[in-house]
Scaffold this active site. Structure first.
Site, short mmCIF file in Angstrom:
data_model
loop_
_atom_site.label_atom_id
_atom_site.label_comp_id
_atom_site.label_asym_id
_atom_site.label_seq_id
_atom_site.Cartn_x
_atom_site.Cartn_y
_atom_site.Cartn_z
CB SER A 95 -70.06 -13.26 -76.60
OG SER A 95 -71.11 -13.35 -77.51
CG ASP A 239 -74.23 -16.08 -77.98
OD1 ASP A 239 -75.40 -15.94 -77.58
OD2 ASP A 239 -73.46 -15.12 -78.15
CG ASP A 241 -73.44 -13.12 -74.34
OD1 ASP A 241 -73.59 -13.78 -75.39
OD2 ASP A 241 -73.18 -11.90 -74.35
CG ASP A 243 -74.97 -11.35 -77.49
OD1 ASP A 243 -74.77 -12.54 -77.79
OD2 ASP A 243 -74.10 -10.46 -77.62
#
Length: 445
Positions: A95, A239, A241, A243
């Site tokens: 992440s 960020d 990833d 999400d």
């Protein structure tokens, strides 16, 4: 192999804390507890290939099939697990963490994070070493890897179609975008351009060691500068990833997750789509969010910190929107987890549909000044039942009245007590937070 899972999957420094052996055992656990077809994606970290190879080998050694999604955002793995009728999904990502870290996160076949009890079974199985050699399938029955060549395209079109279905176009908008050298480098700019926006993107290249480094949603300075440089209507930052997503308005001001959720919830209510007339957030949401919802006749359900708790409350009650200040926004009509691309598209559509600038849409919520003090302690369990700390909290609450809020809680991962105070001014918030923190330190440090 010690405890694996924290608040959001297994995570640690790759090849040190999170090893190939761990990934191999988790792959076997996926087949045992989820089923024989597992969709696997990753972000852009250098260690992604290594851990993917080990994870896939574990899945195949247990007779499972890997649907290889390649580099792709975390929410896309959740979506594709469902769309491809897989038994589960796994994303290899840490992440927003630095490049040397990596992680392994599970989704079930509907794209939801695993329940705590099932996640514990997965962890226990992997910690015990996974599938014994004697129980592994023979060589003529091992699984295979099936590349999903159009995985990124499916995800992009999912977001684009959701906006087109609302009759909204982004034509005429100038957008600055920072993809943090991460997985959204392959998705967000393309989706926004298909919707008509003029997009200038930075940090959309990657070499495996630059993800999240001085960029993206944890370092907003670069996208703020880009907004000013090109005269953008708004800036978007993911960020690694993708999400989560945060925004910068045309004046350079940050728009956080609370403000995005407020704007989207109000819009959903106005369109008759706010199920249960409720928005879900955590106890850490800004008091301004609660006040904004009250002003529009919307109920707020506050959960423990963590998007897992937000999502569970939404599923239990049939609610359609929830989120966190950090930029995780869950829109259950569109995806089963926090989705930075979908959130960005929906926030922009709120602006377009209502003829609002990003600043005006976010301005439907007035953020209360917030002071957070972390106190390192010897025993954070000592917070419960400590009378001196309770008196300090009560004194602050009495002084603030309805014009502020106090939240004191132990950290879930560190030996810290977090003291958070919101008030009408920064000075008042800091005064009460520091006063309580001093008592916490005197009593527990």
């Amino acid at each position: 192999m010690g405890k694996l899972f924290g608040t959001d999957g297994a995570r640690g420094v790759a090849n040190t804390d999170l090893t190939c052996e761990t990934a191999f055992a988790l792959g076997q656990a996926a087949v045992k507890f989820l089923g024989t077809t597992i969709a696997v994606g990753k972000d852009t970290r250098l260690s992604g290939d290594m851990l993917e190879a080990a994870l896939n080998a574990g899945i195949m050694s247990a007779g499972g099939t890997v649907l290889a999604l390649g580099v792709i955002p975390t929410p896309a793995v959740a979506l594709l697990a469902r769309e491809l009728h897989a038994n589960g999904g796994i994303v290899i990502s840490a992440s927003h963490n630095p490049p040397e870290y990596n992680g392994i996160k599970f989704f079930d076949g509907e794209g939801f994070k695993l329940p705590v009890d099932l996640e514990q079974q997965v962890e226990d199985y992997a910690v015990a070493g996974g599938l014994p050699v004697a129980d592994r399938v023979p060589g003529d029955a091992v699984g295979t890897v099936v590349p999903v060549e159009n995985a990124v395209e499916i995800y992009i079109e999912h977001a684009v179609d959701a906006i087109k279905a609302q009759g909204v176009t982004f034509e005429g908008l100038t957008i600055a975008l920072d993809t943090a050298h991460g997985a959204s480098s392959l998705t967000t700019a393309e989706a926004l351009r298909r919707l008509g926006a003029d997009v200038t993107v930075i940090n959309d290249d990657f070499n495996g060691t630059d993800i999240n480094v001085d960029c993206g949603s944890t370092h907003l300075g670069k996208v703020r500068n880009l907004v000013a440089e090109i005269g953008a209507d708004l800036g978007i930052a993911h960020d690694g990833d993708a999400d989560r997503v945060l925004f910068i308005d045309a004046n350079g001001n940050e728009i956080d997750g609370d403000m995005v959720e407020a704007a989207c919830a109000i819009d959903l209510k106005n369109r008759g789509l706010l199920a249960g007339n409720t928005a879900v957030s955590t106890v850490m949401c800004n008091l301004g969010f609660v006040r904004a919802m009250e002003a529009h006749g919307i109920d707020v359900l506050q959960t423990a910190v963590g998007d897992r708790h937000v999502l569970q409350a939404m599923r239990d009650n049939g609610y359609v929107i929830g989120g966190e200040q950090s930029g995780h926004t869950i829109l259950l009509r569109h995806n089963s987890t926090g989705d930075g691309l979908m959130t960005a598209c929906q926030f922009i559509s709120v602006c377009v549909r209502n003829g609002l600038s990003a600043a005006e849409a976010a301005g439907q919520m007035t953020r209360f000044p917030q002071e957070l003090v972390n106190v390192r302690v010897a025993d954070k369990a000592g917070l419960s039942g400590n009378e001196a700390i309770a008196r300090a909290i009560a004194a602050a609450e009495e002084a603030l009245g309805s014009d502020g809020r106090v939240l004191v809680r132990p950290s879930g991962t560190e030996p810290l007590i977090r003291v958070m105070v919101e008030a009408a001014t920064n000075e008042v918030a800091a005064h009460h937070a520091n006063a309580i923190a001093q008592v916490v330190e005197d009593e527990l440090a």
